[in-house]
Write an enzyme that holds these catalytic residues in place. Structure first.
Site, PDB file in Angstrom:
ATOM      1  N   HIS A  11      -1.449   9.657  34.291  1.00 51.41           N
ATOM      2  CA  HIS A  11      -0.840   8.508  34.947  1.00 51.41           C
ATOM      3  C   HIS A  11      -1.352   8.364  36.378  1.00 51.41           C
ATOM      4  O   HIS A  11      -1.702   7.272  36.822  1.00 51.41           O
ATOM      5  CB  HIS A  11       0.689   8.642  34.969  1.00 51.41           C
ATOM      6  N   HIS A  66       4.905  16.898  35.745  1.00 48.86           N
ATOM      7  CA  HIS A  66       3.673  17.547  36.202  1.00 48.86           C
ATOM      8  C   HIS A  66       3.963  18.430  37.399  1.00 48.86           C
ATOM      9  O   HIS A  66       4.908  18.198  38.151  1.00 48.86           O
ATOM     10  CB  HIS A  66       2.626  16.503  36.615  1.00 48.86           C
TER      11      HIS A  66
END
Length: 98
Positions: A11, A66
Site C-alpha cells: 500500500h 506492518h
C-alpha cells in the site's frame, strides 16, 4: 516469521509511487522562479500528495498491519519508482514534442 512476509508495504509503495509522480508533475508545470502572489500556498498544495502518502504509511503501522521498516522500505521503493517513471516519461514527452 510471519512478520517478515510483508516487506515492503505494498500500500505504501503504490501510494508513494503515484503521489511522488503527481508532486513532480505539479512542480514541473508551475514555475517557481517567477514572483507571484500566493507562492507559499501553491508550494504547500504541491506537497500535499506527499503528505497523503505519508499518512497512508502511518496508518499501516497504527493498524498493526506492518512494521515501521516495512513502511519505510515501501516509501523508498515507491519514491524511487515514481521518480524514475516521471523522468523517463518526461523525456519521452519532450522528444515527441520536438
Amino acid at each position: 516469521m510471519d512478520g517478515r512476509k510483508s516487506f515492503p508495504s505494498g500500500h505504501t509503495s503504490f501510494c508513494f509511487t503515484g503521489m511522488v509522480y503527481l508532486t513532480l508533475f505539479l512542480f514541473d508545470r508551475i514555475d517557481f522562479k517567477k514572483q507571484f502572489t500566493g507562492r507559499g500556498i501553491v508550494f504547500t498544495l504541491c506537497m500535499m500528495p506527499i503528505l497523503f502518502a505519508t499518512l497512508v504509511g502511518v496508518s499501516r503501522t497504527c493498524d498493526y498491519h506492518h512494521h515501521y521498516s516495512d513502511v519505510v522500505g515501501g516509501a523508498i521503493l515507491g519514491t524511487a519508482v515514481g521518480t524514475l517513471v516521471y523522468y523517463y516519461h518526461g523525456n519521452l514527452v519532450d522528444e515527441s514534442v520536438k
